[in-house]
Design a protein around this motif. Structure first.
Motif, PDB file in Angstrom:
ATOM      1  N   LEU A 107      -5.237  30.267 -33.162  1.00  0.00           N
ATOM      2  CA  LEU A 107      -6.611  30.320 -33.677  1.00  0.00           C
ATOM      3  C   LEU A 107      -7.291  28.967 -33.527  1.00  0.00           C
ATOM      4  CD1 LEU A 107      -5.529  31.952 -37.050  1.00  0.00           C
ATOM      5  CD2 LEU A 107      -6.738  33.170 -35.229  1.00  0.00           C
ATOM      6  N   CYS A 108      -8.596  28.986 -33.267  1.00  0.00           N
ATOM      7  CA  CYS A 108      -9.365  27.733 -33.270  1.00  0.00           C
ATOM      8  C   CYS A 108     -10.805  28.059 -33.650  1.00  0.00           C
ATOM      9  CB  CYS A 108      -9.262  27.026 -31.915  1.00  0.00           C
ATOM     10  SG  CYS A 108     -10.300  27.720 -30.635  1.00  0.00           S
ATOM     11  N   PRO A 109     -11.630  27.043 -33.922  1.00  0.00           N
ATOM     12  CA  PRO A 109     -13.029  27.330 -34.236  1.00  0.00           C
ATOM     13  C   PRO A 109     -13.687  28.048 -33.057  1.00  0.00           C
ATOM     14  CG  PRO A 109     -12.484  25.050 -34.773  1.00  0.00           C
ATOM     15  CD  PRO A 109     -11.332  25.597 -33.996  1.00  0.00           C
ATOM     16  N   ALA A 110     -14.511  29.054 -33.354  1.00  0.00           N
ATOM     17  CA  ALA A 110     -15.145  29.850 -32.301  1.00  0.00           C
ATOM     18  C   ALA A 110     -15.915  28.965 -31.323  1.00  0.00           C
ATOM     19  CB  ALA A 110     -16.074  30.890 -32.925  1.00  0.00           C
ATOM     20  N   GLU A 111     -16.536  27.913 -31.864  1.00  0.00           N
ATOM     21  CA  GLU A 111     -17.373  27.057 -31.003  1.00  0.00           C
ATOM     22  C   GLU A 111     -16.551  26.267 -29.975  1.00  0.00           C
ATOM     23  OE1 GLU A 111     -19.110  25.035 -34.265  1.00  0.00           O
ATOM     24  OE2 GLU A 111     -17.633  23.413 -34.297  1.00  0.00           O
ATOM     25  N   ASP A 112     -15.249  26.145 -30.218  1.00  0.00           N
ATOM     26  CA  ASP A 112     -14.395  25.408 -29.274  1.00  0.00           C
ATOM     27  C   ASP A 112     -13.621  26.312 -28.323  1.00  0.00           C
ATOM     28  OD1 ASP A 112     -15.164  23.111 -30.599  1.00  0.00           O
ATOM     29  OD2 ASP A 112     -13.409  23.107 -31.930  1.00  0.00           O
ATOM     30  N   ALA A 113     -13.667  27.616 -28.553  1.00  0.00           N
ATOM     31  CA  ALA A 113     -12.739  28.523 -27.878  1.00  0.00           C
ATOM     32  C   ALA A 113     -12.869  28.511 -26.357  1.00  0.00           C
ATOM     33  CB  ALA A 113     -12.926  29.936 -28.412  1.00  0.00           C
ATOM     34  N   LYS A 114     -14.074  28.365 -25.872  1.00  0.00           N
ATOM     35  CA  LYS A 114     -14.278  28.414 -24.416  1.00  0.00           C
ATOM     36  C   LYS A 114     -13.692  27.208 -23.685  1.00  0.00           C
ATOM     37  CE  LYS A 114     -17.023  32.150 -23.655  1.00  0.00           C
ATOM     38  NZ  LYS A 114     -17.420  32.990 -22.540  1.00  0.00           N
ATOM     39  N   LYS A 115     -13.352  26.175 -24.451  1.00  0.00           N
ATOM     40  CA  LYS A 115     -12.665  25.033 -23.823  1.00  0.00           C
ATOM     41  C   LYS A 115     -11.282  25.440 -23.321  1.00  0.00           C
ATOM     42  CE  LYS A 115     -14.517  21.634 -27.087  1.00  0.00           C
ATOM     43  NZ  LYS A 115     -14.114  20.822 -28.245  1.00  0.00           N
ATOM     44  N   TYR A 116     -10.725  26.468 -23.963  1.00  0.00           N
ATOM     45  CA  TYR A 116      -9.330  26.816 -23.676  1.00  0.00           C
ATOM     46  C   TYR A 116      -9.172  28.086 -22.855  1.00  0.00           C
ATOM     47  CZ  TYR A 116      -8.778  23.454 -27.454  1.00  0.00           C
ATOM     48  OH  TYR A 116      -8.859  22.326 -28.219  1.00  0.00           O
ATOM     49  N   THR A 117     -10.132  28.991 -22.976  1.00  0.00           N
ATOM     50  CA  THR A 117      -9.970  30.286 -22.312  1.00  0.00           C
ATOM     51  C   THR A 117     -11.331  30.864 -21.944  1.00  0.00           C
ATOM     52  OG1 THR A 117      -9.187  32.554 -22.598  1.00  0.00           O
ATOM     53  CG2 THR A 117      -9.898  31.430 -24.590  1.00  0.00           C
ATOM     54  N   ASP A 118     -11.358  31.652 -20.878  1.00  0.00           N
ATOM     55  CA  ASP A 118     -12.598  32.353 -20.514  1.00  0.00           C
ATOM     56  C   ASP A 118     -12.769  33.624 -21.327  1.00  0.00           C
ATOM     57  OD1 ASP A 118     -13.135  30.456 -18.598  1.00  0.00           O
ATOM     58  OD2 ASP A 118     -12.062  31.558 -17.014  1.00  0.00           O
TER      59      ASP A 118
END
Lengths: 383, 383
Positions: free
Chosen positions: B218-229
């Motif tokens: 889990l991570c903050p939604a605002e950071d999620a695109k840094k890790y996955t498409d």
């Protein structure tokens, strides 16, 4: 992140409570905390309960649901959190996060353990160590802490008498605590002449087997004055892990999880050890009370024995430790301990601690350990 | 409150895994989830692990510390959360709160159970019911759910064949899931002719005894695109309590905790049952799969049997239920189930579910029950 306050606390008498069941104890603690907070039970939004091993002690898992049922709390969310003897500290921390996140507005964090319904609690307690690498090989908790004590004596010249002083001071304080399991004073000689348990630790170096429960009521700091004139504010809630197995450590005389958790707590609160007016530490064995004052940063590593001998940790010393009597004299119902520590700090910061009151206490800390330091939870509170 | 996303998931094969230990299983799940999220282990800030009873199954409490030690995660905070078979759902929920609160930025929520290292798992499983009022009197989980099934048949005319269809559909889906414990199809006749366990429930109405683990990152939604498409967003995380003891209920054909948790979840997400594209429900026994589609609001109370018979819950039906195979076919390692359900929804919403893919799935739900409904956790996710 919302700030969080404590508006109510409670602790049952700790002891061998043959006439009270597991569910009696937790409901007693819950009701007393609710009354202390001047709220109604139906104002609670969620419950966290710390418990190490109801499965092995009373053959009951799913205790959060049991409590919700027995106390009429359902349908609010109730969860058990567990990290051995640090379970209470984690119940507190998860309750704080539930309020801080905005998920819940009023949370009860409690802790409970009923240890005296089994013939021998040792196998259950041993499950806090590494079962395959430690417990199955016959190692018990007194023997694990005995190795740590022996090594501290070897490396730093800590004496048997200095270790005994940890228990003596705890009992001196505990004698003034009506909720303590053993509210009587003991002498250094009594410790040194008590039965050997695991060399160099003797019976009076060891916390007892206890039944008991405790609870705190949490709400957003901004709402706290609606309920009480004396809210106590959570300044820091930190937790860290260490190795569960002793052989995985670089050394035996420092509990890394205490160091990590306390440094994170100081940073979160913007405070240093010198700003702490009193602390409840996890003295499950005398050596752990000594390691705590070092690892929390109150004295340099290796100087704990001398500092304790010179009175630093007495109620009128530089850093009063365990005014409640600590695990040794108050008792140690495993899952309840971390919450009972917080209750003591709240009473102290409110000025309600009676004959064991630390004068002018404004900032207090709790230190709760699981196993031999596989888990540490450190909290800082202020009035 | 920060929004939260899932960026990585994993599940081990479920089954009787004689060659894998408790610690092997959880580390395998953790590493696979970390790889799936494209992060490094040292980016994790905290861990929550759901586990019902390692104390009784493998004589190990303090498992969060054990995992932190064995996997090298120390010193990050690690906590076990427990609510019987809903432990995984609670580990997910507490991980979400830890991120939502701002206390932690990247959290692994995992679940694990190793059930096959004991000769008879029944006494351990029974600790999810009320020990004093149910288990000690000889009541087992099949018999508790059998009473609920019998009452549903009496009140609503639900047939034995309709109950069997719950298992048949689960196995039809599970046959397409390579991680399932029993990846093969079964017939209604096979269910009806399997050994009686607790009338009217037969062997193929019951989920199996399983080993296994699962994890989500889990991570903050605002950071999620840094890790996955393809981040999957948490739209709701809700939990409710019911009575642990069956005799405390107003009726046996509704699980109140499911109703409360799901209504809170719908409200939190701003959605209704018709907006849910697929759901993983807690079919520990066939009757519970049937109660779930009613109590979650997909059909009117009493109409579950007919709806299932008519194909509503098939993968191409109105509300696909348990494309994974559910607890019946995928297996039910108690503490892992709630996390495995979330992993399945993530795979489905990413479009990665292979032969069991629900076409065009955009919003999915998980429903995880403890005991006979003493606890329910409901989550809603979307892509």
């Amino acid at each position: 992140m919302r700030d969080v306050a404590i508006i109510g606390v409670s602790q049952t008498k700790f002891g061998e409570l043959w006439d009270k069941s597991f569910r009696d104890l937790i409901v007693e603690a819950g009701i007393t905390a609710i009354e202390d907070a001047n709220v109604e039970g139906d104002e609670l939004d969620a419950m966290y309960v710390g418990n190490m091993s109801a499965g092995l002690f009373v053959k009951q898992e799913h205790i959060a649901s049991l409590i919700a049922d027995h106390s009429g709390l359902a349908p609010i969310p109730c969860a058990r959190v567990e990290a051995a003897c640090a379970s209470g500290g984690l119940a507190l921390r998860n309750g704080i996060m539930a309020v801080a996140s905005g998920y819940h507005d009023m949370v009860i964090s409690a802790g409970v353990e009923k240890m005296t319904d089994v013939v021998d609690p040792t196998p259950a307690i041993a499950t806090a160590s590494d079962q395959e690498w430690e417990a199955q090989q016959g190692v018990t908790f007194p023997s694990l802490y005995a190795m740590m004590a022996r090594r501290h004596m070897y490396e730093y010249g800590t004496t048997r008498e200095q270790l005994a002083m940890v228990s003596v001071i705890n009992h001196k304080n505990g004698a003034k605590n009506p909720l303590a399991q053993f509210p009587m004073e003991i002498s250094v000689d009594a410790v040194l002449n008590s039965s050997i348990v695991a060399d160099p630790l003797r019976l009076l170096d060891c916390s007892p087997v206890s039944d008991g429960a405790a609870a705190v009521i949490l709400c957003p700091a901004e709402d706290a004055k609606k309920y009480t004139d004396t809210p106590i504010y959570v300044k820091a809630s930190a937790q860290a892990s260490g190795t569960i197995a002793l052989h995985d450590r670089k050394n035996l005389t420092t509990i890394d999880s205490t160091v990590h958790a306390s440094r994170n707590a100081y940073k979160m609160a913007g405070l240093e050890p010198k700003n702490i007016d009193l602390v409840e530490v996890h003295d499950c064995f005398s050596i752990n009370g000594l390691l705590a004052v070092e690892d929390l940063g109150f004295v340099e590593k290796g100087k704990g024995g001398i500092a304790i001998e010179e009175g630093m940790t007495e109620i009128d010393g530089d850093i009063p430790v365990n005014p409640s009597g600590g695990l040794k004299a108050r008792g140690h119902p495993l899952g309840a301990t971390g919450i009972a520590q917080a209750a003591e700090i709240v009473w102290q910061l409110r000025g309600e601690a009676g004959k064991r009151q630390v004068d002018g206490a404004q900032t207090g800390m709790t230190h709760n350990i699981g196993g031999t330091g596989g888990t540490a939870a450190v909290h800082i509170f202020s009035n």
